[in-house]
Motif scaffolding. Structure first.
Motif, short mmCIF file in Angstrom:
data_model
loop_
_atom_site.label_atom_id
_atom_site.label_comp_id
_atom_site.label_asym_id
_atom_site.label_seq_id
_atom_site.Cartn_x
_atom_site.Cartn_y
_atom_site.Cartn_z
N MET A 1 -2.88 1.21 4.62
CA MET A 1 -1.88 0.86 5.63
C MET A 1 -0.66 0.24 4.92
O MET A 1 -0.81 -0.72 4.17
CB MET A 1 -2.45 -0.14 6.62
CG MET A 1 -1.54 -0.44 7.79
SD MET A 1 -1.54 0.85 9.05
CE MET A 1 -3.16 0.65 9.77
N TYR A 2 0.51 0.80 5.15
CA TYR A 2 1.71 0.28 4.51
C TYR A 2 2.15 -1.02 5.18
O TYR A 2 2.22 -1.12 6.41
CB TYR A 2 2.84 1.31 4.56
CG TYR A 2 2.54 2.56 3.76
CD1 TYR A 2 2.36 2.47 2.38
CD2 TYR A 2 2.43 3.80 4.37
CE1 TYR A 2 2.07 3.60 1.63
CE2 TYR A 2 2.14 4.93 3.63
CZ TYR A 2 1.96 4.83 2.26
OH TYR A 2 1.68 5.95 1.52
N LYS A 3 2.46 -2.02 4.35
CA LYS A 3 2.84 -3.33 4.85
C LYS A 3 4.29 -3.70 4.55
O LYS A 3 4.84 -4.62 5.16
CB LYS A 3 1.90 -4.40 4.27
CG LYS A 3 0.45 -4.21 4.70
CD LYS A 3 -0.45 -5.27 4.09
CE LYS A 3 -1.89 -5.08 4.56
NZ LYS A 3 -2.80 -6.07 3.93
N VAL A 4 4.89 -3.00 3.59
CA VAL A 4 6.27 -3.30 3.17
C VAL A 4 7.05 -2.00 3.00
O VAL A 4 6.54 -1.05 2.39
CB VAL A 4 6.28 -4.08 1.83
CG1 VAL A 4 7.69 -4.13 1.24
CG2 VAL A 4 5.75 -5.50 2.02
N VAL A 5 8.26 -1.96 3.53
CA VAL A 5 9.21 -0.90 3.23
C VAL A 5 10.37 -1.55 2.48
O VAL A 5 11.13 -2.33 3.05
CB VAL A 5 9.73 -0.21 4.50
CG1 VAL A 5 10.87 0.75 4.15
CG2 VAL A 5 8.61 0.54 5.21
N GLY A 202 11.64 -1.50 -9.50
CA GLY A 202 10.19 -1.33 -9.53
C GLY A 202 9.48 -2.61 -9.91
O GLY A 202 8.49 -3.00 -9.27
N THR A 203 9.96 -3.29 -10.95
CA THR A 203 9.34 -4.57 -11.33
C THR A 203 9.56 -5.60 -10.23
O THR A 203 8.68 -6.43 -9.96
CB THR A 203 9.90 -5.08 -12.66
OG1 THR A 203 11.33 -5.26 -12.56
CG2 THR A 203 9.60 -4.13 -13.80
N GLY A 204 10.74 -5.54 -9.59
CA GLY A 204 10.99 -6.45 -8.47
C GLY A 204 9.99 -6.25 -7.35
O GLY A 204 9.46 -7.22 -6.78
N LEU A 205 9.70 -4.99 -7.02
CA LEU A 205 8.74 -4.69 -5.96
C LEU A 205 7.33 -5.13 -6.36
O LEU A 205 6.57 -5.66 -5.53
CB LEU A 205 8.76 -3.20 -5.63
CG LEU A 205 7.86 -2.75 -4.48
CD1 LEU A 205 8.18 -3.50 -3.19
CD2 LEU A 205 7.97 -1.24 -4.27
N LEU A 211 3.48 -11.65 -4.95
CA LEU A 211 3.83 -12.84 -4.17
C LEU A 211 3.20 -12.79 -2.78
O LEU A 211 2.71 -13.80 -2.26
CB LEU A 211 5.35 -12.95 -4.06
CG LEU A 211 5.92 -14.12 -3.27
CD1 LEU A 211 5.66 -15.43 -4.01
CD2 LEU A 211 7.42 -13.95 -3.06
N LEU A 212 3.18 -11.60 -2.18
CA LEU A 212 2.63 -11.42 -0.84
C LEU A 212 1.11 -11.28 -0.84
O LEU A 212 0.49 -11.30 0.23
CB LEU A 212 3.26 -10.19 -0.18
CG LEU A 212 4.76 -10.27 0.12
CD1 LEU A 212 5.28 -8.93 0.62
CD2 LEU A 212 5.06 -11.37 1.13
N GLY A 213 0.54 -11.08 -2.02
CA GLY A 213 -0.90 -10.89 -2.11
C GLY A 213 -1.37 -9.55 -1.58
O GLY A 213 -2.46 -9.43 -1.03
N ILE A 214 -0.51 -8.52 -1.76
CA ILE A 214 -0.87 -7.18 -1.32
C ILE A 214 -0.89 -6.24 -2.52
O ILE A 214 -0.36 -6.55 -3.58
CB ILE A 214 0.09 -6.64 -0.24
CG1 ILE A 214 1.50 -6.44 -0.82
CG2 ILE A 214 0.14 -7.57 0.97
CD1 ILE A 214 2.47 -5.75 0.13
N SER A 215 -1.48 -5.08 -2.31
CA SER A 215 -1.48 -4.05 -3.35
C SER A 215 -0.14 -3.32 -3.34
O SER A 215 0.47 -3.10 -2.29
CB SER A 215 -2.61 -3.06 -3.11
OG SER A 215 -2.45 -1.90 -3.90
N ILE A 216 0.32 -2.91 -4.52
CA ILE A 216 1.54 -2.11 -4.60
C ILE A 216 1.36 -0.80 -3.84
O ILE A 216 2.32 -0.20 -3.35
CB ILE A 216 1.93 -1.85 -6.07
CG1 ILE A 216 3.36 -1.31 -6.19
CG2 ILE A 216 0.92 -0.93 -6.74
CD1 ILE A 216 4.42 -2.32 -5.92
N ALA A 234 6.95 3.15 -8.47
CA ALA A 234 5.98 2.06 -8.40
C ALA A 234 5.31 1.97 -7.04
O ALA A 234 4.13 1.60 -6.94
CB ALA A 234 6.67 0.73 -8.72
N ALA A 235 6.04 2.30 -5.98
CA ALA A 235 5.54 2.12 -4.61
C ALA A 235 4.37 3.04 -4.32
O ALA A 235 4.19 4.09 -4.94
CB ALA A 235 6.67 2.37 -3.63
#
Length: 280
Positions: A1-5, A202-205, A211-216, A234-235
């Motif tokens: 499930m995608y959590k960040v765009v 990519g490194t920023g993401l 930081l969010l504790g999620i998988s890339i 990276a995404a």
């Protein structure tokens, strides 16, 4: 499930006047309903990115983050104090600025305070940057960095309407720069960008995911040009808007049918996020 765009801004999320197209506002609202964070990711400073959202319902961006300066800075949305910051080697930037002065090359110098100093710009670039917050025009008679005295420096970019010239400049200057200090990338079909080594969207993401504790793998990266490539790679899903440059298109898992300036994010919601949540 995608959590960040995570999305590039210019030519991807914004229109040609640096405004948010109306369809994208609707997409932001729907992402909020679906519990997906929208994260602006731009080569511009945090303060400049924030100006793009000044007139919208701030609830649409509550609790999210901003990746700026091509991944060099990460901020909580609304908090000007960065959680992460990386500066460019000052001596390298000074050398690049001296090269720009010698060649009367259109140049943007980015500072950590959010001010972007410009010099030697052609009329079309002068017009373009008028809609960007924090840009300060430096008189062409000034030939040193006295205008940025005391400022911490983040990156420098050269501009030319002939993108092939930007590529030639990058190729010419790359062997003269220490790869441990400076990386080179390209954007907007008119910029060659010199950034701190190891810094990219990519490194920023990746840092944001940690930081969010999620998988890339739970992230989507959306862009249109070479400085978005590492984020797209990276995404969990790399997405290009319809105007994605040909050099980046092969790396996209999905290329949208809508151009960035027309508001491409309803298509992203409809094709990726809605089906995923319907199936959950």
């Amino acid at each position: 499930m995608y959590k960040v765009v995570a999305s590039d801004m210019d030519e991807t999320f914004l229109d040609g006047q640096h405004q948010i197209p109306a369809p994208n506002l609707g997409a932001l609202a729907r992402m909020r309903e679906l519990g997906v964070l929208f994260v602006p990711s731009s080569g511009r400073p945090y303060q400049s990115i924030m100006a793009n959202f000044a007139d919208i319902d701030q609830g649409l961006m509550q609790g999210t983050y901003v990746i700026s300066y091509n991944g060099a800075f990460i901020n909580r949305y609304g908090d000007p104090e960065p959680l992460m910051r990386t500066l460019i080697d000052r001596a390298s930037l000074e050398w690049l600025y001296a090269w720009a002065v010698e060649h009367r090359q259109a140049v943007h110098v980015y500072t950590a305070s959010g001010t972007t100093y410009t010099q030697f710009l052609p009329p079309e670039e002068e017009e373009y940057v008028q809609g960007i917050a924090g840009v300060v025009r430096v008189d062409d008679s000034i030939h040193d960095l006295s205008f940025a005295a005391g400022e911490e420096l983040v990156k420098i970019i050269f501009m030319d309407t002939d993108f092939s010239k930007c590529k030639r400049i990058g190729e010419e200057l790359e062997p003269k720069l220490d790869p441990a200090l400076v990386d080179i990338t390209y954007s907007s079909n008119r910029y060659v960008e010199f950034v701190p080594a190891g810094v990219n969207k990519g490194t920023g993401l990746k840092h944001l995911a940690e930081l969010l504790g999620i998988s890339i793998a739970e992230t989507i990266g959306v862009g249109d040009a070479a400085n978005d490539l590492e984020m797209i790679q990276a995404a969990g899903l790399g997405v290009g808007v319809a105007n994605i440059t040909d050099d980046v298109r092969p790396y996209c898992g999905l290329v949208l049918d809508t151009h960035g300036e027309d508001g491409a994010f309803p298509e992203l919601v409809a094709r990726v996020l809605e089906p995923e949540h319907a199936a959950a």
